[in-house]
Scaffold this motif. Sequence first.
Motif, mmCIF file in Angstrom:
data_model
loop_
_atom_site.group_PDB
_atom_site.id
_atom_site.type_symbol
_atom_site.label_atom_id
_atom_site.label_comp_id
_atom_site.label_asym_id
_atom_site.label_seq_id
_atom_site.Cartn_x
_atom_site.Cartn_y
_atom_site.Cartn_z
ATOM 1 N N CYS A 147 -8.535 2.733 36.753
ATOM 2 C CA CYS A 147 -8.940 1.574 36.509
ATOM 3 C C CYS A 147 -8.639 1.057 35.149
ATOM 4 N N ASN A 149 -10.167 -1.530 33.720
ATOM 5 C CA ASN A 149 -11.336 -2.473 33.092
ATOM 6 C C ASN A 149 -11.987 -1.388 32.278
ATOM 7 N N LYS A 150 -12.974 -2.028 31.544
ATOM 8 C CA LYS A 150 -13.667 -1.028 30.500
ATOM 9 C C LYS A 150 -15.132 -1.469 30.519
ATOM 10 N N CYS A 151 -15.528 -1.377 31.696
ATOM 11 C CA CYS A 151 -17.216 -1.586 31.696
ATOM 12 C C CYS A 151 -17.732 -0.696 31.038
ATOM 13 N N PHE A 153 -20.589 0.770 30.605
ATOM 14 C CA PHE A 153 -21.552 2.161 31.285
ATOM 15 C C PHE A 153 -20.548 3.013 32.152
ATOM 16 N N THR A 156 -16.198 6.556 35.125
ATOM 17 C CA THR A 156 -14.995 6.508 35.967
ATOM 18 C C THR A 156 -13.513 6.106 35.301
ATOM 19 N N THR A 157 -13.776 5.067 34.576
ATOM 20 C CA THR A 157 -12.291 4.853 34.115
ATOM 21 C C THR A 157 -12.011 5.543 32.980
ATOM 22 N N VAL A 191 -10.618 3.180 43.362
ATOM 23 C CA VAL A 191 -11.374 2.835 42.096
ATOM 24 C C VAL A 191 -11.740 1.307 41.875
ATOM 25 N N GLU A 228 -14.511 -4.818 43.245
ATOM 26 C CA GLU A 228 -15.105 -5.367 42.298
ATOM 27 C C GLU A 228 -15.103 -6.840 42.474
HETATM 28 S S1 SF4 Z 1 -14.366 1.562 37.846
HETATM 29 FE FE1 SF4 Z 1 -15.396 -0.462 38.152
HETATM 30 S S2 SF4 Z 1 -17.351 -0.278 36.750
HETATM 31 FE FE2 SF4 Z 1 -15.472 1.339 36.163
HETATM 32 S S3 SF4 Z 1 -14.528 0.260 34.601
HETATM 33 FE FE3 SF4 Z 1 -13.411 0.000 36.487
HETATM 34 S S4 SF4 Z 1 -14.164 -2.163 37.172
HETATM 35 FE FE4 SF4 Z 1 -15.626 -1.141 35.552
#
Ligand code: SF4
Length: 429
Positions: A147, A149-151, A153, A156-157, A191, A228
């Motif tokens: 992934c 993205n940088k959420c 919490f 996983t990323t 993911v 997402e």
């Molecule tokens: S795996 Fe989902 S929650 Fe985690 S950073 Fe990527 S979009 Fe966000």
Amino acid sequence: MKVYLHTIGCRLNQSEIETMARQLLAAGHEIVAEADQADKVIINTCAVTSKAARDGRSLTRRIHRHNPQAEIILTGCYAAIAPAELSQIEGAGRIVSNQDKDKLVQIIDPQARIDLPVFDQEPIMREFLAGGRVANTRAFIKAQDGCDNKCTFCITTVARGAGRSRHLGDVVAEIQALTAAGYQEAVLTGVHLGSYGRDLHNKTDLRDLVAAILTYTDIPRLRLSSLEPWEIPDGFFELWRNPRLLPHLHMPLQSGSDKILRRMARRTSRASFRQLAAAARAAIPNLNLTTDIIVGFPGETGADFEESLGFVREIGFTRLHVFAYSQRPGTAAANMPGHLPNAVKKERSHRMIALGEELSLAFHRQYEGETREVLWETAVGANGAGLQWAGYTDNYIRVQAIGPDDLFNRITPTELFQAQPEGISGQIL
Ligand code: SF4
């Protein structure tokens, strides 16, 4: 070689373990149902919460205690983010990172082929389905990993790295082979499925992938695992005109408070999620809209939580996966101020779970007296009248019904009655 396989966590982990099992069977190895019968044990670990990591550690110790001769190979997200910590666990053998996971079977058996042509796997898939070992009647298909993205919490990323997609042709071929092997349902996993194709040269997207599966395979049922709530391709919901694409969307909201969504660095808001949910419902009859919610995120005040509760009720989700915020080292949120006491997180979890049950029951009640197609998966009991079977409707309602012995992996019209929060009862027609 006798191999015991165990997966913790998400459906992507499940799909990876299923692929390993097929590769091991194709290489002539035996998949055993109990760890104490195994020569090798593979654990696909998870790190999304501290509990998931703890489960991986205690399972490793337990298996080692009962079968000290077996080598325990650890892979997955926990192995990716904390290999040194995991290797200290009593019984831990080789640690294989997520990047090498696709080659794991070849690492433990250099003669094994991991690039077996999909159609050569059909007999394996058939034996696998019949064996009912690791797999169930739904085949989890890995379409995408990682992934971008940088959420704040999310571990996983960190554990799975940048977003990457499997080639459309490979996914379609695998699903066609699984269909030929007798599978009734395929579940697309990733993911961040919404980013499918972005990294591929020929610029496909998730809409193209789903359309290709519906066109070039005969799979009776196609389901999406998790999506997402952003980067949904244009015209995506039109695909649901095809009844083989199942009316169930799992779209993680994570919080119903815009302030908390910003702190989570989520690329959604109450307004955009409300719009997306309305568009999905308008396009997809009988839609079952489910979600993930984190409670007790750092800085979440009582008012933010009430706002989150209110928004969840407004959207009317039909099933909630509720997580109490879990501080994960290596994430941005771990270093944020405003971490809440466990007692507060616990109390908020209870309230959010209670709301979820109320919403699920209300949704299931809408189907009392209706007839829907159910794919039967497991016999969960028996009484004088026959076996008690469990399965899922097309729109992902869990159904239990009394039925004949040979119901495994069959789809039958079923009349629904007696709704409960966790599902509904059925009469097989
Ligand atoms: S795996 Fe989902 S929650 Fe985690 S950073 Fe990527 S979009 Fe966000």
